[in-house]
Enzyme design. Sequence first.
Site, short mmCIF file in Angstrom:
data_model
loop_
_atom_site.label_atom_id
_atom_site.label_comp_id
_atom_site.label_asym_id
_atom_site.label_seq_id
_atom_site.Cartn_x
_atom_site.Cartn_y
_atom_site.Cartn_z
N LYS A 35 92.30 -80.16 22.98
CA LYS A 35 91.71 -80.82 24.19
C LYS A 35 90.23 -81.12 24.47
O LYS A 35 89.70 -81.14 24.53
CB LYS A 35 92.04 -80.44 25.55
N ASP A 88 98.30 -81.26 24.47
CA ASP A 88 99.10 -81.41 26.17
C ASP A 88 100.58 -82.42 25.07
O ASP A 88 101.84 -81.90 25.75
CB ASP A 88 99.04 -81.87 27.27
N ASP A 140 99.83 -70.24 20.39
CA ASP A 140 100.47 -69.41 21.48
C ASP A 140 101.86 -70.65 22.38
O ASP A 140 102.94 -70.40 21.53
CB ASP A 140 99.81 -68.12 22.35
N ASP A 199 105.94 -71.23 20.76
CA ASP A 199 107.10 -71.11 21.87
C ASP A 199 107.96 -72.32 22.39
O ASP A 199 109.45 -72.31 21.46
CB ASP A 199 106.71 -70.47 22.65
C1 IPM Z 1 103.24 -64.54 20.34
C2 IPM Z 1 103.40 -63.35 21.53
C3 IPM Z 1 101.05 -62.79 21.93
C4 IPM Z 1 100.96 -63.93 21.95
C5 IPM Z 1 101.16 -61.49 22.99
C6 IPM Z 1 102.69 -60.47 23.10
C7 IPM Z 1 100.38 -60.81 22.40
O1 IPM Z 1 102.73 -64.00 23.05
O2 IPM Z 1 102.76 -63.30 19.45
O3 IPM Z 1 103.22 -65.28 20.50
O4 IPM Z 1 100.19 -63.96 23.17
O5 IPM Z 1 100.09 -63.75 21.13
MG MG Z 2 103.42 -65.66 22.34
#
Ligand code: IPM
Ligand code: MG
Length: 369
Positions: free
Chosen positions: A193, A226, A250, A254
């Site tokens: 960003k 974003d 991170d 996800d």
């Molecule tokens: C990941 C997890 C970790 C992170 C946590 C468990 C500390 O979310 O590996 O993505 O934030 O890196």
């Molecule tokens: Mg994570």
Amino acid sequence: MASFNILLLPGDGIGPEVAKEVEKVTRFLTNKGLAKFETETDLVGGAAYDAHGKAVTDATMKLADEADAVLFGAVGGPQWASVPYEHRPEAGLLRLRKDLALFANLRPAICYPALADASSLKREIVEGLDIMIVRELTGGVYFGEPKEIVTLENGEKRGVDTQVYTTHEIERIARVAFDLAKLRRNKVTSSEKHNVMRTGVLWKQVVSDLHARDYADVELEHHLADACGMQLVRWPKQYDVIVCDNLFGDMLSDVAAMLTGSLGMLPSASLGAADDKTGKRKAMYEPVHGSAPDIAGRGLANPIAMISSFGMALRYSFGLAEAADMVDTAIANVLASGVRTADIAAKGQNTVGTAEMGDAVVAELGRLI
Ligand code: IPM
Ligand code: MG
């Protein structure tokens, strides 16, 4: 026969359950004479805190340092909600990443054809998806100082985290991304960003300079983080390799995980720099899913992300690319045959537990070998 020492750190929650399944795979491949995989098991996270008062001990760190690869399950759970911050289960994972200098986190998101309907997105959006998120793992806001909560004179509190990156840190992770892209579809999207963060301005500059200097033959684009999140759910197949900092990585990983149908599917590799003399890298392999306390201990967890993390170890640490392909094929075949844990089942579809899924992958490996 080549021999490899693996440190297995099952951790908390569903970690030990999925770790058991990956051990079936290492034993099976050892028995087949593919290589000798010797695993040693130790505690990490809440389990280590309960036993030793620390999320990872110095003795465990030494084992991790000496191992050819670390296989990590998951850490955390509500029972450790009130332990001191520096001893929370996640601190064990972060120390392993930081002290082993595992700066490059590779998170592939692949949508197996059999699972295209398990994604919350439409089949045509995700079918055939194959992207790689390259997340910087030892810098940024995760580790920047100061990192504190202080009490102000008026009694109010102030929390501070620090986002910090140097040229060197950005350049080495960008290099990993460009090198990987060359083996794939030759495209890198750098995500930051720069419109609000000085680290973003530097990130974009360093990635662009490196590109012009050493990787002009790779396609490079820049997406604000974003917008990148938005594009990931709009049309994810536009991406090949996405490179980003620790925190954006991170979050974006996800998002990418859900494109594949379930968080239970996504493996990851965390790699250090190659040793000048031996060419070897320190490495840790872990599923992206967490400890899933809600289903822990019930034999319901999907072990595929853990098994496929071992597949990444075969590829990136042990130089056994063919065996890695075989593990990937075995997983794809098992899914194609309709075997499903609950997280990837369609409505009304029969489901199996953690152990049955592990057994199915091993049985399929037996057919492929
Ligand atoms: C990941 C997890 C970790 C992170 C946590 C468990 C500390 O979310 O590996 O993505 O934030 O890196
Ligand atoms: Mg994570």
